[in-house]
Design a protein around this motif. Structure first.
Motif, PDB file in Angstrom:
ATOM      1  N   LEU A   1       0.842  -1.180   0.000  1.00 36.46           N
ATOM      2  CA  LEU A   1       0.000   0.000   0.000  1.00 36.46           C
ATOM      3  C   LEU A   1       0.883   1.237   0.000  1.00 36.46           C
ATOM      4  CD1 LEU A   1      -2.459  -1.091   2.847  1.00 36.46           C
ATOM      5  CD2 LEU A   1      -2.651  -1.582   0.401  1.00 36.46           C
TER       6      LEU A   1
ATOM      7  N   GLY B   1       0.363   0.884   4.842  1.00 37.97           N
ATOM      8  CA  GLY B   1       1.106   1.785   3.987  1.00 37.97           C
ATOM      9  C   GLY B   1       2.191   2.477   4.785  1.00 37.97           C
TER      10      GLY B   1
ATOM     11  N   GLU C   1       0.565   5.432   0.209  1.00 38.18           N
ATOM     12  CA  GLU C   1      -0.268   6.613   0.411  1.00 38.18           C
ATOM     13  C   GLU C   1       0.370   7.845  -0.213  1.00 38.18           C
ATOM     14  OE1 GLU C   1      -0.410   4.467   4.555  1.00 38.18           O
ATOM     15  OE2 GLU C   1       1.099   4.926   3.037  1.00 38.18           O
TER      16      GLU C   1
ATOM     17  N   CYS D   1      -4.525   5.978  -1.709  1.00 33.90           N
ATOM     18  CA  CYS D   1      -3.803   4.768  -1.347  1.00 33.90           C
ATOM     19  C   CYS D   1      -3.865   3.813  -2.524  1.00 33.90           C
ATOM     20  CB  CYS D   1      -4.418   4.133  -0.095  1.00 33.90           C
ATOM     21  SG  CYS D   1      -3.734   2.529   0.359  1.00 33.90           S
TER      22      CYS D   1
ATOM     23  N   TYR E   1      -2.314   6.617   7.763  1.00 31.96           N
ATOM     24  CA  TYR E   1      -1.885   5.333   7.221  1.00 31.96           C
ATOM     25  C   TYR E   1      -3.044   4.607   6.557  1.00 31.96           C
ATOM     26  CZ  TYR E   1       2.156   5.890  10.318  1.00 31.96           C
ATOM     27  OH  TYR E   1       3.277   6.345  10.958  1.00 31.96           O
ATOM     28  N   CYS E   2      -2.789   4.074   5.390  1.00 28.56           N
ATOM     29  CA  CYS E   2      -3.721   3.191   4.724  1.00 28.56           C
ATOM     30  C   CYS E   2      -3.486   1.768   5.216  1.00 28.56           C
ATOM     31  CB  CYS E   2      -3.517   3.278   3.211  1.00 28.56           C
ATOM     32  SG  CYS E   2      -4.639   2.287   2.221  1.00 28.56           S
TER      33      CYS E   2
ATOM     34  N   TRP F   1      -8.378   3.594   6.938  1.00 28.30           N
ATOM     35  CA  TRP F   1      -7.450   4.688   7.186  1.00 28.30           C
ATOM     36  C   TRP F   1      -7.293   4.846   8.693  1.00 28.30           C
ATOM     37  CZ3 TRP F   1      -4.498   7.171   3.654  1.00 28.30           C
ATOM     38  CH2 TRP F   1      -4.875   7.073   2.310  1.00 28.30           C
TER      39      TRP F   1
END
Length: 126
Positions: free
Chosen positions: A4, A117, A6, A22, A94-95, A36
């Motif tokens: 992933l 991510g 972002e 993302c 963060y994803c 998220w």
């Protein structure tokens, strides 16, 4: 192996908007429930939003009515549209991806997330 990435973070003034993206590789976003999270300095990583392939969504109370999670399956991309931003929204975002069979309560726990991510910084100034 799912990866992933972002993007879209930055510096905005309070009341402004920002759109995070993302990109999912090694799979497709439709395979997973996408989430998220955000983590402010000195605070625990916390859930922001969850979006499912079925269309179901979840938002933490502090962002309801301001943030919207969405997906573009053709581009394997998940977005987080953030409007009416507040200084308290400042954090690294963060994803994350999880198994769609899990309940929201399960996916909202950072310790249960499998794929993360790298994070993108969002700073909201007064």
């Amino acid at each position: 192996q799912v990866q992933l990435v972002e993007s879209g973070g930055g510096l905005v003034q309070a009341g402004g908007s920002l759109r995070l993206s993302c990109v999912v590789s090694g799979g497709t976003s439709s395979t997973y429930a996408m989430s998220w999270f955000r983590q402010a300095p000195g605070k625990e990583r916390a859930i922001v939003a969850i979006g499912r392939w079925s269309g179901g969504t979840y938002y933490t109370d502090s962002v309801k009515g301001r943030f919207t999670i969405s997906r573009d399956d053709a581009k394997n991309t998940v977005h987080l549209q953030m409007n009416s931003l507040k200084p308290e929204d400042t954090a690294v975002y963060y994803c994350a991806a999880g198994n769609s069979v899990y309940a929201d309560s399960y996916l909202a726990d950072p310790s249960r997330v499998v794929y993360w991510g790298q994070g993108t910084q969002v700073t909201v100034s007064t």
